[in-house]
Design a protein around this motif. Sequence first.
Motif, PDB file in Angstrom:
ATOM      1  N   ALA A   1       0.829  -1.205   0.000  1.00  0.00           N
ATOM      2  CA  ALA A   1       0.000   0.000   0.000  1.00  0.00           C
ATOM      3  C   ALA A   1       0.864   1.256   0.000  1.00  0.00           C
ATOM      4  O   ALA A   1       0.568   2.236  -0.696  1.00  0.00           O
ATOM      5  CB  ALA A   1      -0.937  -0.019   1.200  1.00  0.00           C
ATOM      6  N   GLU A   2       1.965   1.243   0.761  1.00  0.00           N
ATOM      7  CA  GLU A   2       2.862   2.397   0.795  1.00  0.00           C
ATOM      8  C   GLU A   2       3.547   2.598  -0.550  1.00  0.00           C
ATOM      9  O   GLU A   2       3.716   3.739  -1.010  1.00  0.00           O
ATOM     10  CB  GLU A   2       3.908   2.219   1.897  1.00  0.00           C
ATOM     11  CG  GLU A   2       3.336   2.319   3.305  1.00  0.00           C
ATOM     12  CD  GLU A   2       4.429   2.355   4.366  1.00  0.00           C
ATOM     13  OE1 GLU A   2       5.590   2.703   4.049  1.00  0.00           O
ATOM     14  OE2 GLU A   2       4.107   2.030   5.530  1.00  0.00           O
TER      15      GLU A   2
ATOM     16  N   PHE B   1       2.432   1.699  -3.578  1.00  0.00           N
ATOM     17  CA  PHE B   1       1.469   2.188  -4.567  1.00  0.00           C
ATOM     18  C   PHE B   1       1.113   3.655  -4.350  1.00  0.00           C
ATOM     19  O   PHE B   1       0.747   4.349  -5.299  1.00  0.00           O
ATOM     20  CB  PHE B   1       0.201   1.332  -4.549  1.00  0.00           C
ATOM     21  CG  PHE B   1       0.390  -0.064  -5.072  1.00  0.00           C
ATOM     22  CD1 PHE B   1       1.223  -0.319  -6.140  1.00  0.00           C
ATOM     23  CD2 PHE B   1      -0.272  -1.129  -4.482  1.00  0.00           C
ATOM     24  CE1 PHE B   1       1.405  -1.603  -6.622  1.00  0.00           C
ATOM     25  CE2 PHE B   1      -0.100  -2.425  -4.955  1.00  0.00           C
ATOM     26  CZ  PHE B   1       0.739  -2.661  -6.034  1.00  0.00           C
ATOM     27  N   ALA B   2       1.225   4.125  -3.127  1.00  0.00           N
ATOM     28  CA  ALA B   2       0.891   5.522  -2.815  1.00  0.00           C
ATOM     29  C   ALA B   2       2.089   6.457  -2.940  1.00  0.00           C
ATOM     30  O   ALA B   2       1.946   7.668  -2.736  1.00  0.00           O
ATOM     31  CB  ALA B   2       0.316   5.605  -1.403  1.00  0.00           C
ATOM     32  N   SER B   3       3.265   5.921  -3.287  1.00  0.00           N
ATOM     33  CA  SER B   3       4.510   6.698  -3.213  1.00  0.00           C
ATOM     34  C   SER B   3       4.701   7.703  -4.323  1.00  0.00           C
ATOM     35  O   SER B   3       5.486   8.643  -4.189  1.00  0.00           O
ATOM     36  CB  SER B   3       5.701   5.736  -3.214  1.00  0.00           C
ATOM     37  OG  SER B   3       5.840   5.110  -4.485  1.00  0.00           O
TER      38      SER B   3
ATOM     39  N   GLY C   1      -4.697   4.377 -10.653  1.00  0.00           N
ATOM     40  CA  GLY C   1      -4.220   4.229  -9.298  1.00  0.00           C
ATOM     41  C   GLY C   1      -4.602   2.862  -8.746  1.00  0.00           C
ATOM     42  O   GLY C   1      -5.551   2.233  -9.223  1.00  0.00           O
TER      43      GLY C   1
ATOM     44  N   THR D   1      -4.908   0.441  -4.983  1.00  0.00           N
ATOM     45  CA  THR D   1      -4.883   0.368  -3.533  1.00  0.00           C
ATOM     46  C   THR D   1      -4.872  -1.096  -3.117  1.00  0.00           C
ATOM     47  O   THR D   1      -5.187  -1.986  -3.912  1.00  0.00           O
ATOM     48  CB  THR D   1      -6.089   1.094  -2.919  1.00  0.00           C
ATOM     49  OG1 THR D   1      -5.918   1.195  -1.505  1.00  0.00           O
ATOM     50  CG2 THR D   1      -7.391   0.352  -3.201  1.00  0.00           C
TER      51      THR D   1
ATOM     52  N   THR E   1      -5.818  -6.298  -4.583  1.00  0.00           N
ATOM     53  CA  THR E   1      -5.411  -5.094  -5.309  1.00  0.00           C
ATOM     54  C   THR E   1      -6.572  -4.623  -6.178  1.00  0.00           C
ATOM     55  O   THR E   1      -7.077  -5.374  -7.015  1.00  0.00           O
ATOM     56  CB  THR E   1      -4.189  -5.376  -6.195  1.00  0.00           C
ATOM     57  OG1 THR E   1      -4.386  -6.595  -6.923  1.00  0.00           O
ATOM     58  CG2 THR E   1      -2.926  -5.511  -5.355  1.00  0.00           C
TER      59      THR E   1
ATOM     60  N   ALA F   1      -7.877   2.426  -7.789  1.00  0.00           N
ATOM     61  CA  ALA F   1      -8.174   3.548  -6.893  1.00  0.00           C
ATOM     62  C   ALA F   1      -7.755   4.835  -7.591  1.00  0.00           C
ATOM     63  O   ALA F   1      -6.589   5.242  -7.504  1.00  0.00           O
ATOM     64  CB  ALA F   1      -7.442   3.389  -5.566  1.00  0.00           C
TER      65      ALA F   1
ATOM     66  N   SER G   1      -7.914   7.798  -6.984  1.00  0.00           N
ATOM     67  CA  SER G   1      -7.358   8.871  -6.156  1.00  0.00           C
ATOM     68  C   SER G   1      -5.866   8.674  -5.880  1.00  0.00           C
ATOM     69  O   SER G   1      -5.188   9.611  -5.440  1.00  0.00           O
ATOM     70  CB  SER G   1      -8.112   8.953  -4.829  1.00  0.00           C
ATOM     71  OG  SER G   1      -8.030   7.730  -4.116  1.00  0.00           O
ATOM     72  N   ASN G   2      -5.333   7.484  -6.110  1.00  0.00           N
ATOM     73  CA  ASN G   2      -3.915   7.211  -5.897  1.00  0.00           C
ATOM     74  C   ASN G   2      -3.111   7.546  -7.158  1.00  0.00           C
ATOM     75  O   ASN G   2      -3.670   7.618  -8.257  1.00  0.00           O
ATOM     76  CB  ASN G   2      -3.703   5.748  -5.518  1.00  0.00           C
ATOM     77  CG  ASN G   2      -3.666   5.539  -4.017  1.00  0.00           C
ATOM     78  OD1 ASN G   2      -3.756   6.478  -3.243  1.00  0.00           O
ATOM     79  ND2 ASN G   2      -3.542   4.298  -3.607  1.00  0.00           N
ATOM     80  N   PRO G   3      -1.796   7.731  -7.029  1.00  0.00           N
ATOM     81  CA  PRO G   3      -0.975   8.000  -8.211  1.00  0.00           C
ATOM     82  C   PRO G   3      -1.118   6.879  -9.243  1.00  0.00           C
ATOM     83  O   PRO G   3      -1.253   5.707  -8.880  1.00  0.00           O
ATOM     84  CB  PRO G   3       0.452   8.047  -7.648  1.00  0.00           C
ATOM     85  CG  PRO G   3       0.287   8.392  -6.206  1.00  0.00           C
ATOM     86  CD  PRO G   3      -0.992   7.747  -5.786  1.00  0.00           C
TER      87      PRO G   3
END
Length: 303
Positions: free
Chosen positions: A174-175, A177-179, A258, A260, A271, A274, A276-278
Amino acid sequence: MKIIIDTDPGVDDAMAIFYAHAAPDIELVGLTTVFGNVWVEQATRNANYLMEFLGADCPVAQGASEPYEITGFKPSAHVHGPEGFGDHVEIETARAPIVESAAEFLVRMARENPGEIVVCAVSPLTNIADAIRLDSDFAANVGRIVIMGGAVDVPGNIRDCAEANIFHDPHAAAEVFASGAKITLVGLDVTMQTLCLREDFTALAEAAPKAGGFLLKISEFYHNFYETVAGKTGCAMHDATAVIAATHMELFTTESSGLTVDLSDTALGKTTRAPSNPPVEICLDIDADAVKARFFDVVARLG
């Protein structure tokens, strides 16, 4: 292309490492090891063993021994064998890991080669998340992270909803994918289309007796798992597919979205898209025949 493989060898990890060593368009500049198919100490030994076997001057850095928040981790001995290489259990090497940890090595290599290093993460993503935590610039410095993991539009392989690499450390995934790092996901959507038959490995062993013979030997256990437990007629070429994607994206069909990771008990490791994620480049289809042919043709050069 300069590539670091983050690995937990592993039968299909060995296939990926052999391919990266033989491929003329890849400069294999390091291996980082993590828990997963085996304990991290076994992974490090196995990675050094493969480097010695191949005569490769390539550093191995040992990384994480357990996931961030999940307890009770156990290696996948039923898939890869008790030592990671099927029934091949006499694994001795004089090589040792470098002093740097996996995260330290990843951070340094990305900093010294900004935009040039491609990390092929074919194992749980703890080392990658550790590198992001260690250096806030890592996500920008690394050229790309190609992840063998996830199952977006297909079932998982450790749970109905989850793929094993993501499931073994979903919080780390999760970290990552959000980086905001440039990421390509090579998951079960495509890797389960790359089933290799026993005949494929037999032919490889005839073409390359040393390297092919080793892969033929260690793949027997892997084949047995796929046939008796997974109900497949061949074994999936998971990790090598991710390495091939690093240099031959024309063989894949992707979607940008994105991602999540579900952290709930009921769908842990799932998985899902999302927005809203990069954005991540998600591989959803593959020219499987071309990918398999490339793997066997390149590895056959090892002799």
